[in-house]
Structure formats: structure tokens, C-alpha cells
Design a protein around this motif. Sequence first.
Motif, mmCIF file in Angstrom:
data_model
loop_
_atom_site.group_PDB
_atom_site.id
_atom_site.type_symbol
_atom_site.label_atom_id
_atom_site.label_comp_id
_atom_site.label_asym_id
_atom_site.label_seq_id
_atom_site.Cartn_x
_atom_site.Cartn_y
_atom_site.Cartn_z
ATOM 1 N N ASN A 205 18.863 -27.816 17.015
ATOM 2 C CA ASN A 205 18.952 -28.531 15.745
ATOM 3 C C ASN A 205 20.362 -29.114 15.584
ATOM 4 O O ASN A 205 21.335 -28.377 15.463
ATOM 5 C CB ASN A 205 18.645 -27.573 14.589
ATOM 6 N N PRO A 206 20.492 -30.464 15.576
ATOM 7 C CA PRO A 206 21.843 -31.058 15.492
ATOM 8 C C PRO A 206 22.535 -30.778 14.164
ATOM 9 O O PRO A 206 23.763 -30.838 14.082
ATOM 10 C CB PRO A 206 21.580 -32.557 15.668
ATOM 11 N N LEU A 207 21.755 -30.441 13.119
ATOM 12 C CA LEU A 207 22.345 -30.217 11.804
ATOM 13 C C LEU A 207 23.324 -29.043 11.819
ATOM 14 O O LEU A 207 24.338 -29.063 11.125
ATOM 15 C CB LEU A 207 21.242 -29.981 10.765
ATOM 16 N N ILE A 208 23.021 -28.031 12.643
ATOM 17 C CA ILE A 208 23.889 -26.863 12.673
ATOM 18 C C ILE A 208 25.270 -27.234 13.215
ATOM 19 O O ILE A 208 26.298 -26.684 12.795
ATOM 20 C CB ILE A 208 23.255 -25.718 13.504
ATOM 21 N N TYR A 209 25.324 -28.201 14.126
ATOM 22 C CA TYR A 209 26.606 -28.636 14.666
ATOM 23 C C TYR A 209 27.362 -29.513 13.663
ATOM 24 O O TYR A 209 28.604 -29.480 13.628
ATOM 25 C CB TYR A 209 26.392 -29.375 15.983
ATOM 26 N N LEU A 210 26.631 -30.278 12.852
ATOM 27 C CA LEU A 210 27.273 -31.050 11.797
ATOM 28 C C LEU A 210 27.906 -30.113 10.761
ATOM 29 O O LEU A 210 29.013 -30.370 10.268
ATOM 30 C CB LEU A 210 26.258 -31.974 11.119
ATOM 31 N N ILE A 211 27.203 -29.026 10.451
ATOM 32 C CA ILE A 211 27.780 -28.034 9.532
ATOM 33 C C ILE A 211 28.997 -27.379 10.182
ATOM 34 O O ILE A 211 29.995 -27.089 9.519
ATOM 35 C CB ILE A 211 26.722 -26.985 9.147
ATOM 36 N N GLY A 212 28.926 -27.160 11.498
ATOM 37 C CA GLY A 212 30.085 -26.629 12.215
ATOM 38 C C GLY A 212 31.284 -27.566 12.132
ATOM 39 O O GLY A 212 32.424 -27.120 11.981
ATOM 40 N N VAL A 213 31.030 -28.872 12.223
ATOM 41 C CA VAL A 213 32.106 -29.858 12.072
ATOM 42 C C VAL A 213 32.707 -29.774 10.669
ATOM 43 O O VAL A 213 33.927 -29.863 10.487
ATOM 44 C CB VAL A 213 31.575 -31.278 12.361
ATOM 45 N N MET A 214 31.842 -29.587 9.665
ATOM 46 C CA MET A 214 32.334 -29.446 8.290
ATOM 47 C C MET A 214 33.221 -28.207 8.152
ATOM 48 O O MET A 214 34.263 -28.250 7.486
ATOM 49 C CB MET A 214 31.147 -29.385 7.319
ATOM 50 N N ALA A 215 32.808 -27.108 8.780
ATOM 51 C CA ALA A 215 33.634 -25.893 8.748
ATOM 52 C C ALA A 215 34.956 -26.130 9.470
ATOM 53 O O ALA A 215 36.018 -25.698 9.010
ATOM 54 C CB ALA A 215 32.879 -24.728 9.388
ATOM 55 N N VAL A 335 28.609 -21.900 13.801
ATOM 56 C CA VAL A 335 29.495 -22.476 12.785
ATOM 57 C C VAL A 335 30.818 -21.729 12.702
ATOM 58 O O VAL A 335 31.882 -22.346 12.557
ATOM 59 C CB VAL A 335 28.781 -22.520 11.423
ATOM 60 N N THR A 336 30.791 -20.397 12.790
ATOM 61 C CA THR A 336 32.055 -19.652 12.755
ATOM 62 C C THR A 336 32.903 -19.961 13.985
ATOM 63 O O THR A 336 34.128 -20.093 13.880
ATOM 64 C CB THR A 336 31.817 -18.136 12.670
#
Length: 392
Positions: A205-215, A335-336
Motif C-alpha cells: 500500500n503506497p499510502l503507508i509510505y506517504l504517511i512515512g514521508v509525513m513523519a 512509519v517509525t
Amino acid sequence: MDEQSRKSMAVRGRWAVAAMFFINGFITGSWAPQIPVLLVRLEISRFTLGLLILLFGAGAVVAMSWCGYLIARHGSRMVLSRFAIAASFGLLLVALAPNLVLAALTMIVFGGLIGAMDVAMNTNAVVAERRLARAIMSSSHGFWSLGGFVGGGLGGLGIQTFGHLAHAAIVTAVAIAGVMLANRHLISEGQPGGTARPRFSLPRNPLIYLIGVMALFSMTPEGAVLDWAALYLQQELGADLATASLAFAAFSGVMACMRFAGDAVRNRFGAVTTLRVSAFIAATGMLGAGLAPAPWMAIACFAFCGIGIANMVPIAFSAAGNQHGISSGVGMSVVTTMGYSGILVAPSAIGFVAEHVGFSPVFIGLSGLLVIVFLMAGRVRRADFSATQPAE
């Protein structure tokens, strides 16, 4: 089990995971006053000490990257319980290291244990949020900040009074006692992973990596203020050392207070709106700090930035633990890892850039990262909860 009993268990689990955040922060904060002792005890240079600290971070990031697999297989409660007990001994291992080689090995282990505990406790906080159907992530991170304050504040006095080894032993004893009390009330997901054994793999799921970028973009400015704000005030704004030290103190103090208030704000206005407003405040504060003509104005701007940054990472973590088709542990692990990598990589990169252009343009540029988070805020909708949301 009736509804009242379930709610009571969820409340106890919420405070149990808060205790784990406090313990993790307490151990990490207690490490800070041990750093100068390690420098003298091993008779090493500052450069070598920097490499040892980098090994701590490397151990944390490596452990974070695979801890999600363990959580998917065994559940966050078991993984958190085991790593919390092991992490309680981390500082003592470093304090016992008699030479540079063993110090390097213990630093990797110490960082790995703290990092794995970090992923597991954030994942368990997501489980508690689901059971309670309300946000608790921000205040959980507030307890981490409080633990770091207690550990760092009392550590110097403890070392001066009892010596570095006795201090490490006391920290270990206190941490183990807290872990044993909290373990009894941690919330379990039930049967993690079902009957199939999960495989170690990266989420699709690419969304999890986008959230990782936000973090990543949220934590990089935090690391920049920690490492470079005081030097910026001294070298470019002419502040004395006492005044310069107030930059991070104001930033972190405001951030800790806002984290305890952040859950109520998010429960009232929702994750997306809270993140969007927080990112706007943080970007404005960081931009003001970079443009500030005087030290006190920069300090005020850094404090204002702390108001915004305080709840950005907790919201990203909640969103990571609630993505469809991904276990909470795996999402949190990705994400962490991405977020904390920013704190490890950013300081050296920022120092290199600042050497050529100065710190003012750097802080102005970092405000741009926070603007990007502002524009991406809609990606964290899964951080919100409803009473009907499943607990698994």
C-alpha cells in the motif's frame, strides 16, 4: 464479558501503555547524562563518541524495521512486554562496557531494544485507541517527554551522588518495577495474524509510505531544533550560551504541554483538521525563527513551532496503525523507521548545508517541509475513530 468490564480493561490498558511510554522516555533521558561520563571513562574523542551515538541510532532503526513482523506474529502486548524488560537493562550494559569494542556492541543492542520497544508501544497505543474509540496517542507521547525530563533531570544528580554505575543500576531497577506493574494491564489484540504465519515483507500500500514521508518531514525539523538551534542563536544572532540554550528548552517544553492537550483537540476537530492546523502553525514558527532579527524573537518562534509539531507525529503514527490491509505493527514499523531516520540523517546534512549557507536559510527551508505536510494532511483520515471500529 459485559461492556462495562471491557471499558474498564481498556482504560487500564490506556494507562499501562502510557506507563511504557514514560519508562522508554525515562531510560532514554537517563542516557543523556551518561554521555560525558562515557567520553572520559573510555578516553575517546568527541568524533568517536559521535560514532557510538550513531550506532545507537542505527540499532534503533534496524530493530524498528523488523519489529512489525514480530508484532504481526505475536501481538503488540507480548512484544512490548519482552522488549520493555530487555530495554530496562540497556543503560546498565553500556555503563558496564570496559572498552570501546564492547561499548560499540552494547550501544547497538541498547538502541535496538529502545527502538523495538518504541514500535511496540506505539502499536499497543493504537490498539488502546481502538478499544476506547478516542485518541490517546498525543498524550502517550507526552508521557514519553515527561519520562525523558525526569530521567535527564535526575540523572546528573544521581551520577554525581552515586557514580555512573550505581545510577545505571537504579534506572534499571526503577524501569523493571514500572514494566512489571504495567505488563499486567496491557491490552491484547486477540489472535494476531490469525492461523497463517505472517511473512516478513514490505507493505504494498503506497499510502503507508506517504504517511512515512509525513513523519519524516515532521521529525526532521524537530531534530534540527535539538541539534542546531542553540548554535544558530550564538553564531548568527549573537546570543550568549545561557540565552541560546533556551531555544530548545522553550520548543520542547511547549511541545510536551501541547501533547497532553492534543488528544482532546483531535477528538474534537478530527485528525485531518488538527494536523493541517498544526502543520501551518509549525511552518509559520519555523519560518519566523529563520527570519528572526534577534535571539528572543527566534526563541518565541521556536516555541510557537513546538505548538504545531507536538501532535504531528502522534497523528501520523495513529494513521499508520489503522491502514486497511496492513497489520498495525507493520504499518507502525514502516512509519517509525522512516520518521526516526530523519532525526538520524538530518543533523549531519543540516550541518553540512549550514556550513556553506548559514542556519537562517536552513530553518526557512525546513518550513517548506512542514508546508508539504500541511498539503498532505488528508492522508491521515484513518487516524480517526468511531465506536464501531473493530478492535483487531
